[in-house]
Design a protein around this motif. Structure first.
Motif, short mmCIF file in Angstrom:
data_model
loop_
_atom_site.label_atom_id
_atom_site.label_comp_id
_atom_site.label_asym_id
_atom_site.label_seq_id
_atom_site.Cartn_x
_atom_site.Cartn_y
_atom_site.Cartn_z
N VAL A 135 -9.70 9.54 48.02
CA VAL A 135 -9.53 9.15 46.62
C VAL A 135 -10.89 9.12 45.91
CG1 VAL A 135 -9.76 6.66 47.02
CG2 VAL A 135 -8.34 7.47 45.14
N ASP A 136 -10.88 9.34 44.60
CA ASP A 136 -12.11 9.25 43.80
C ASP A 136 -12.41 7.79 43.45
OD1 ASP A 136 -13.01 12.05 43.24
OD2 ASP A 136 -10.98 12.22 42.44
N GLY B 114 -6.64 5.82 41.20
CA GLY B 114 -5.41 6.10 41.94
C GLY B 114 -5.15 5.02 42.97
N SER B 115 -3.89 4.81 43.27
CA SER B 115 -3.53 3.78 44.25
C SER B 115 -4.21 4.02 45.58
CB SER B 115 -2.01 3.75 44.43
OG SER B 115 -1.36 3.37 43.24
N VAL C 269 -4.39 2.11 49.53
CA VAL C 269 -4.06 1.08 50.52
C VAL C 269 -4.76 1.45 51.82
CG1 VAL C 269 -2.23 0.01 51.89
CG2 VAL C 269 -1.83 0.52 49.48
N VAL C 270 -5.46 0.49 52.42
CA VAL C 270 -6.16 0.73 53.67
C VAL C 270 -5.71 -0.30 54.69
CG1 VAL C 270 -8.40 0.95 54.80
CG2 VAL C 270 -8.14 1.66 52.40
N ASN C 271 -5.06 0.16 55.74
CA ASN C 271 -4.58 -0.72 56.81
C ASN C 271 -3.78 -1.90 56.26
OD1 ASN C 271 -5.88 0.93 58.72
ND2 ASN C 271 -7.77 -0.23 58.53
N GLY C 272 -2.89 -1.60 55.31
CA GLY C 272 -2.02 -2.62 54.75
C GLY C 272 -2.61 -3.42 53.62
N GLU C 273 -3.88 -3.19 53.29
CA GLU C 273 -4.53 -3.93 52.20
C GLU C 273 -4.62 -3.05 50.95
OE1 GLU C 273 -8.85 -5.96 51.01
OE2 GLU C 273 -8.48 -5.23 53.06
N GLU C 274 -4.06 -3.53 49.86
CA GLU C 274 -4.10 -2.77 48.61
C GLU C 274 -5.48 -2.92 47.96
OE1 GLU C 274 -0.80 -2.42 45.35
OE2 GLU C 274 -2.18 -3.99 44.69
N ARG C 275 -6.14 -1.80 47.73
CA ARG C 275 -7.45 -1.79 47.07
C ARG C 275 -7.33 -1.40 45.60
NH1 ARG C 275 -11.89 -1.95 50.55
NH2 ARG C 275 -11.19 -2.74 52.58
N GLN C 276 -6.27 -0.68 45.25
CA GLN C 276 -6.05 -0.26 43.86
C GLN C 276 -4.58 0.10 43.68
OE1 GLN C 276 -6.43 -0.47 40.71
NE2 GLN C 276 -8.42 0.53 40.55
N SER C 277 -4.07 -0.18 42.49
CA SER C 277 -2.70 0.22 42.12
C SER C 277 -2.78 0.98 40.81
CB SER C 277 -1.80 -1.02 41.98
OG SER C 277 -0.49 -0.65 41.61
N ASP C 278 -2.57 2.30 40.87
CA ASP C 278 -2.74 3.16 39.71
C ASP C 278 -1.96 4.45 39.95
OD1 ASP C 278 -3.55 4.72 37.60
OD2 ASP C 278 -5.62 4.95 38.27
N THR C 279 -0.97 4.73 39.09
CA THR C 279 -0.07 5.87 39.32
C THR C 279 -0.36 7.05 38.40
OG1 THR C 279 1.58 4.93 37.80
CG2 THR C 279 1.77 4.34 40.13
N HIS C 280 -1.54 7.13 37.80
CA HIS C 280 -1.82 8.23 36.90
C HIS C 280 -1.90 9.57 37.65
CE1 HIS C 280 -2.92 4.96 34.12
NE2 HIS C 280 -2.61 5.84 33.19
N ARG C 281 -2.31 9.55 38.90
CA ARG C 281 -2.33 10.77 39.70
C ARG C 281 -1.06 10.80 40.56
NH1 ARG C 281 -8.79 11.55 41.24
NH2 ARG C 281 -9.48 11.52 39.06
N LEU C 282 -0.34 11.90 40.48
CA LEU C 282 1.02 11.92 41.02
C LEU C 282 1.11 12.41 42.46
CD1 LEU C 282 2.96 13.26 37.90
CD2 LEU C 282 2.35 10.93 38.51
N GLY C 283 0.07 13.06 42.98
CA GLY C 283 0.08 13.45 44.38
C GLY C 283 -0.30 12.27 45.26
N TYR C 284 0.21 12.24 46.49
CA TYR C 284 -0.14 11.14 47.39
C TYR C 284 -0.12 11.59 48.84
CZ TYR C 284 4.89 10.58 48.41
OH TYR C 284 6.19 10.80 48.80
N MET C 285 -0.81 10.80 49.65
CA MET C 285 -0.79 10.99 51.10
C MET C 285 -0.60 9.63 51.73
SD MET C 285 -3.61 12.91 53.48
CE MET C 285 -3.26 13.28 55.20
N ALA C 286 0.30 9.55 52.71
CA ALA C 286 0.61 8.29 53.37
C ALA C 286 0.48 8.44 54.87
CB ALA C 286 2.01 7.82 52.99
N PHE D 148 -3.16 6.96 49.66
CA PHE D 148 -4.02 7.21 48.51
C PHE D 148 -3.37 8.26 47.61
CE2 PHE D 148 -5.48 10.52 51.44
CZ PHE D 148 -5.70 11.61 50.61
N ARG D 149 -3.84 8.32 46.37
CA ARG D 149 -3.32 9.26 45.38
C ARG D 149 -4.40 10.25 44.95
NH1 ARG D 149 1.50 8.81 43.04
NH2 ARG D 149 2.75 6.93 43.38
N GLN D 150 -3.93 11.48 44.59
CA GLN D 150 -4.82 12.51 44.07
C GLN D 150 -4.03 13.42 43.12
OE1 GLN D 150 -7.60 13.62 43.48
NE2 GLN D 150 -9.07 12.54 44.77
N PHE D 151 -4.72 14.40 42.53
CA PHE D 151 -4.09 15.34 41.61
C PHE D 151 -3.10 16.26 42.34
CE2 PHE D 151 -8.20 14.72 39.28
CZ PHE D 151 -7.66 14.16 38.13
N ILE D 152 -2.06 16.68 41.60
CA ILE D 152 -1.14 17.70 42.11
C ILE D 152 -1.82 19.07 42.04
CG2 ILE D 152 1.09 18.82 41.79
CD1 ILE D 152 1.98 16.42 40.16
#
Length: 305
Positions: A140-141, A150-151, A153-170, A198-202
């Protein structure tokens, strides 16, 4: 005197007739017209009901447009990706990264097929001597104030919540998925289970590229893509526009692909023999700027049974 017959006067008989039948009574119902105040109250309530209905319709359309109408088709729903993350791997594959190269639509690219590796997000850049690391790159940037875009989460801990970037990896356990959605259902699931996200661009969604991109100019490009269930890390060998890069990925056959920042950053991968190969300029290692801030996407070998 003779008998004189005295005649008595006749007493008149007076008969009084009375009409004993009861007089009919008329029942009168007065219809009272509603007051003006009551009329206006009814009108106001009717207008309020219509207004609430319109607000509900507009809110429903807004939510549908925000979450569903993202401009590209979607190959895998959040629910389906959650099911993939829950799957138990019956047969584990030996850890390795298989590198191939090709040129599509004039874009020269290197493809790194990821096999038998467990993905994670780490804030310490991997050591080149760490033989458990088979590939690593950026994820993530972040902004200059160290907040993430962009959203995350690292090991269950949320570091950011932001849905502007629609691609994701889980990532959860040995399973890793990518997808396209504004929904945070996958993020919430892996957060509850102690995974990472994490989230990134499509770049590509269901074999289709977006109508426009937010990044311009020519630089080295990186991505994570999927062909069927096989994940790849992709890097261009030259500077390319994001449009040309995405179009080449689509033409090559990627179903989904998301952008990875840091196109010129150093990284490495290991082949099936565990031999390390550099990606980028090793003189740039280690990255001292933003140390401890950069969330690295790290693929490590998992123990075979």
């Amino acid at each position: 005197m003779g008998d004189i017959n005295m005649q008595k006067p006749e007493v008149p008989i007076i008969i009084i007739e009375r009409d004993e039948q009861p007089q009919s009574q008329e029942i009168v119902t007065n219809v009272v017209a509603p007051s003006r105040k009551r009329k206006w109250l009814k009108r106001i309530l009717a207008l309020a009901a219509i207004g609430c209905l319109m607000v509900a319709v507009l809110a429903g359309y807004y939510l549908w447009n925000y979450y569903c109408n993202i401009g590209v088709p979607v190959s895998v729903t959040p629910k389906q990706n959650i099911e993939k993350l829950q799957q138990f791997l019956v047969k584990k594959v030996a850890p390795k990264v298989v590198m191939t190269s090709d040129s599509i639509l004039g874009v020269a690219m290197d493809f790194y097929a990821i096999h038998g590796l467990k993905a994670s997000i780490e804030f310490e850049e991997p050591d080149t001597a760490d033989t458990s690391v088979y590939l690593y790159c950026r994820s993530v940037d972040h902004k200059v104030d160290s907040t993430y875009i962009g959203s995350l989460v690292v090991n269950g801990e949320e570091r950011q919540s932001d849905t502007h970037r629609l691609g994701y990896m889980a990532m959860l356990g040995d399973n890793t998925v990518i997808g396209i959605s504004r929904s945070e259902k996958v993020k919430d699931f892996v957060q509850d289970q102690g995974g990472s996200f994490f989230r990134q661009f499509i770049l590509v969604s269901d074999g289709t590229i977006p109508s426009h991109f937010f990044l311009h100019g020519k630089v080295e490009r990186r991505a994570i893509g999927r062909i069927n269930d096989q994940l790849y890390y992709i890097a261009t060998r030259n500077k390319e526009t994001l449009w040309d890069f995405a179009d080449a990925l689509r033409e090559y056959g990627f179903i989904d692909a998301i952008y990875i920042t840091g196109g010129a950053d150093y990284g490495f991968y290991r082949d099936k023999g565990g031999v390390r190969h550099d990606i980028g300029d090793p003189a740039d290692y280690p990255h001292t700027k933003w140390k401890g801030i950069i969330p690295w996407l790290v693929f490590r070998s998992s123990k075979l049974p």
